[in-house]
Design a protein around this motif. Sequence first.
Motif, mmCIF file in Angstrom:
data_model
loop_
_atom_site.group_PDB
_atom_site.id
_atom_site.type_symbol
_atom_site.label_atom_id
_atom_site.label_comp_id
_atom_site.label_asym_id
_atom_site.label_seq_id
_atom_site.Cartn_x
_atom_site.Cartn_y
_atom_site.Cartn_z
ATOM 1 N N LEU A 98 37.416 37.655 31.048
ATOM 2 C CA LEU A 98 38.250 38.168 29.950
ATOM 3 C C LEU A 98 39.435 38.952 30.491
ATOM 4 O O LEU A 98 40.041 39.746 29.784
ATOM 5 C CB LEU A 98 37.422 39.074 29.035
ATOM 6 N N GLY A 99 39.743 38.734 31.768
ATOM 7 C CA GLY A 99 40.807 39.522 32.391
ATOM 8 C C GLY A 99 42.130 39.388 31.683
ATOM 9 O O GLY A 99 42.941 40.306 31.676
ATOM 10 N N PHE A 100 42.342 38.237 31.027
ATOM 11 C CA PHE A 100 43.620 38.014 30.359
ATOM 12 C C PHE A 100 43.803 38.926 29.155
ATOM 13 O O PHE A 100 44.908 39.153 28.699
ATOM 14 C CB PHE A 100 43.707 36.548 29.895
ATOM 15 N N GLY A 156 51.539 48.146 39.682
ATOM 16 C CA GLY A 156 51.908 46.897 39.028
ATOM 17 C C GLY A 156 53.293 46.409 39.361
ATOM 18 O O GLY A 156 53.561 45.211 39.271
ATOM 19 N N ALA A 157 54.183 47.320 39.746
ATOM 20 C CA ALA A 157 55.582 46.917 39.916
ATOM 21 C C ALA A 157 55.758 45.767 40.911
ATOM 22 O O ALA A 157 56.485 44.814 40.608
ATOM 23 C CB ALA A 157 56.424 48.126 40.319
ATOM 24 N N SER A 165 43.840 42.120 37.016
ATOM 25 C CA SER A 165 43.518 40.885 37.733
ATOM 26 C C SER A 165 44.753 40.327 38.430
ATOM 27 O O SER A 165 44.671 39.834 39.558
ATOM 28 C CB SER A 165 42.924 39.859 36.769
ATOM 29 N N THR A 166 45.914 40.419 37.760
ATOM 30 C CA THR A 166 47.138 39.920 38.384
ATOM 31 C C THR A 166 47.502 40.739 39.612
ATOM 32 O O THR A 166 47.902 40.196 40.645
ATOM 33 C CB THR A 166 48.304 39.974 37.368
ATOM 34 N N ILE A 167 47.343 42.066 39.476
ATOM 35 C CA ILE A 167 47.659 42.931 40.607
ATOM 36 C C ILE A 167 46.737 42.605 41.778
ATOM 37 O O ILE A 167 47.172 42.495 42.927
ATOM 38 C CB ILE A 167 47.511 44.413 40.201
ATOM 39 N N ALA A 168 45.453 42.422 41.469
ATOM 40 C CA ALA A 168 44.496 42.145 42.540
ATOM 41 C C ALA A 168 44.800 40.805 43.204
ATOM 42 O O ALA A 168 44.754 40.670 44.431
ATOM 43 C CB ALA A 168 43.078 42.161 41.988
#
Lengths: 322, 218, 698
Positions: A98-100, A156-157, A165-168
């Motif tokens: 459910l990361g989205f 996040g930048a 999840s995107t950062i990871a």
Amino acid sequence: MTFFDVFSSLLLLLAEFAFVLGISPLLVGILRKVRARSQRREGATVWQPYRDLRKLFSKGTVYAESSSAVTPYAPWISLAALLGAVPFIPWFFLPGPLGFAGDLIVVVGLLALSRFMTALAALDAGSTFGGMGSSRDMWIGALAEPTFLLVIFAWGAPAGSTQASTIALYGLTLGVYQLSPATILATVAFVLLLLTETGRLPVDNPATHLELTMIHEAMVLEYGGRDLALVELGKGVRFVLLTGLLLAVALPWGMALELSVLALLVGIALLLAKLLAATWAVGQLETRVAKWRLFRLTDLATLAVTLAFGSLALTYLVGVGS
Amino acid sequence: MITFPVLLLEIAATAVLLTAWLSLVHRRLDALVHIYSFQSLATAAVAFLVAYQYDAPLLALTGLLVLALNVVAIPWVLLRIRRELSIPPETNLFVSVRSSALAGLGCLLLSVAMVGPLTSVAEIPEAGLLPISVTVVLIGLFTTVARRKAFSQILGILVMENGVFLAGIALTYGLGLLLELGIAANLFILAVVSRLFLHRMKGSLDTVDADALRSLEG
Amino acid sequence: MDLGTLGTPLLAAALLSFLTGSLLGFSGPAASRRLARASLLLDLLGCAFLVPFALGVLLGGSGVTFPVSLPGFSTISPSLSLGLGVDSLSALFVFLLGFVGFAITLASLGYVPEYVHERPATLAGFYGLFLLSMLLVLLAETTFLFLVGWEAMTLVSYFLVVHEHGSWEVRKAGLSYLVMSHAAAASLLAGLILLTVDTGQFSFVPMSHAAALVPPVWQDVIFVALLIGFGTKAGLVPLHTWLPEAHPSAPSNVSALMSGVMIKIGIYGILRFVFLVLGGGQLWWGFTLITLGAVSALVGILNAIAQHDLKRLLAFSSVENIGIIFMALGASLVFQALGSPVLAALALLAGLFHTFNHALFKGLLFLGAGAVVGAVGTRNMEKMGGLARSMPGTAGTFLVGAMAISALPPFNGFVSEWLLFQAFFGSFATGSLATEMTFTATAAVLALASGLAAYCFVKAFGMTFLARPRSPEARGVVRDAPLAQRVGMGLMAGTCLTLGIIPVLAFPLFGGTLTELVHSGLPSYSALSWLGTLPRPSPSASGAGGTVALGVVALVLAAGILVAWALRRLGAPRPDPREAMWDCGMESPTPRMEYTASGYAQPILRIFSAYYGPREHAETTIRGGSRPGILATTGHFETEVSYPLVEQIYSPLTRSIVGFSRRFSRLQSGGIHAYLGYMILTLVVLLIAVRVAGGIFP
């Protein structure tokens, strides 16, 4: 999306919840053990929190006559809000089922929701201690909020996203090179925040019942039995959440990127190892500092927020998304 | 593309920055000396890494010098001074801790805004090194202004020196041996002289509070 | 829905309902509750007409201005057309007026007969006029009509503020409101006259076409004049001082309407003239709005925390929220000037959504406060407490409002702040250090303000509704708010929750306005809108932005509650036994031992002492007794909080104005001849002036 996808996602989600709920008492136990050992005490076993929870769950609850409907509902909602943040932090699988659906700002919001409910419940019965703890917890939380947001921005930048999840994932593509002056500063700020948000020394002494120094304990004095169990569980879950978040962003290595049993097992084992190490480190840190005077905590908050801000300035220097 | 040594170098530079920042919010003098010692260690690490990266053995020699003087000797002298003169363990602040932390941020923003654009011209891989070192210099300078005790002012100057050394490395890549030799020697002399100075001050004014110097005014 | 056929009758019906409603209120005995009820029913009907009218324009229209032809509103002269018009922007605010007005009027049907003891029918009459005048401002299509509506709105709201004019405080608040409003209106008038003269147009659409030709310097002057005018109405710091006086003094349903809708008309003015007519302007305009917004947010919430008057607390919190809206508007202007329309649209969406959200939860909170204040008979929170048990309906809805305003998920306040944070985050793609650092600082301020808002509303809710009653009056409350009021508040609370879970329900309303104002439509959002997915801003080329599916968040939250409930409930005895409070074994604790509102706020007063400059007086008398010199017999502690802005700027200003006016008071001889003489003198001067001016500009 096939049936299998839905099924496996659901299974993963349940696994995440079970993992967080299951491990949180252990980490609390380890924290206590580390502190006891460093004070040359034997200390209770690390499994003691499980026994405490079992004892509390087998007891009934008594409410104060003066309390309203807030008291019985607050512990559930508070714990539910914390559990609600679980899917938005990558644990052992990326990007997570459910990361989205939520980013780190949602996590901040859910943590605030949990704090809000606890603080309300503390006022409900009308005890002096409750009011004191509630006031203290809310202002410490309010001062911590800018740090949290700026750390999220700083993390996040480079990835261009506020989603854990995107950062990871972005961190994984960089490997060890995700370490930069900016991320180091942000991470240090987050460690200060973690101590604040989870009520560890030097902010709050979780082992005290001295009214001058109590913050969190003062809020939950009126709770007993099952409700207290939920509150205690929530405290542990809060610690796991923030530590897990730190690990997911700063040390994402080893997370499963595909749905295979081996990758998942490796992911879980590594996460466990990382969590244990982080808990040990926090325990060590705790034994090395004294509790700060309450109003000196503003110094800590300022330090954290300036570090986070500075980290964003350094982010600019390196160039975003380059 | 950043290479592994450069990464380590950036980490060490960040450690220098963080310790400078920490010295802004810490009040205990002994801890401040230890922080300084650790900061010098990180500075020496930067020197070694740059020496390795650019194959400059002279710089490694400088690093050894930093290791010997800044990490060990100067802190040792300072701690002795504090004990001998029985200077109170906590420093007095002109500027509150909160404002000091904000000032640290101000220093960083200033140097990023002023020095940041230079790094792209210089075409060096470690973009952060120069602004970080300028920040450390500024923070050191701020400490000398914002602290009341002569002792912590000396610490500020020492922090500043680390920053200058870092900036020297960032700009010259190891050609600054003579420069550093000079600075280091000066500092050691400074430490010794300040020891004498503090002794005299304690003897004649019975305090090491720099404010008391005003009473000497005709 | 075709507006040509349905829109005009709907609007006419709404106008007619408000008009007859207010006339009805004035037509009979002022004390008649039935008349008040009938008048409010007509207002309710009017609001109900406005909603489909506005929806028709927003969903069916293409965002173009077109005149609404109404019988009686024909053109007087070509240069001074008395025109009404509607476009996406005004329709959005008409919708706000209709929807929130509907809920507030519904609640007023319960509130006015129950809690308003003085002249309820007159109140209802002015209430209808107030709705009408706000509608007029929103529909005005020329500067002339806009100013007429604006003045009418100010005057009518003044009468509403001083409705309970028996008290000196109320009259003082009213005066402060009137003076501030007129100073602002003067600035507004100057700005609009300049705009009209410079463009040579009265009507907004041709005006916006001609505005580009106005020299930049004059544009700047006009911007500042308009900002003062609209900023005062919106309650922007440092022009907000009337707001915390006037809002608490008015009857609570009026406070709800003022805080919910009227101050938003100031926002409408900024959007209409700065965004639309002047086209966004220079970079510094945006930065000015952001800075003022950030200052307002902090000043507002810090002052709100220090209050123990419940309605004043809410009024200061309005200042905070106006600050947040201004931050969003400013960010939008900055992004527009920097050439990133997508981010500009995102920031504006955040601002518009927050405008809407604030109208909902602040209306709700004021109505709840009204019920509480009516029941207890004081606005002082120190005298409340324990009302959650005697007024459960009010407490429940108030709690929803408090959580929404504290930006907690799953309520709507969180959504608008999320959008704004994403817009700030987007600034990291602009590549300008000054912009990025400004937005970083603003984001920090916003985060701090929302954290402090949570603190403030835990205090407000806790002191009002929780613990034991702190006074006999609070103990004597037996009845919840009237049904109609609870339904009205429930409607707003339900909307807060719904928009917090599925915010995209409201987004189509904003699409047209975004296109009109920043030439970029709604940021794209996922097709899974039923999950409550929010737009996905993509600040940098490499990133995917952040997404949020609030529906999923809410589902997870619900599942969490279910799990926790199961853990809690399985095998537990019901109902749970109740005992005296434990309080660490304290014997028979009394309500006097409870934490007070002042005590709760004290840490923040100390931390931000640089702002508050609190002065503390403590007195303890220690007398003999069984153990002399140990037990204190009486104790007294008070904190006084200074209000820096008022003490350092407004008071000297007032003094100098009063001194200046006193010199001219000699002119007021009181004799009729003197005044006639002045008139002749004025006439002569004017004649000469015209002649001379004519000589210079033939």
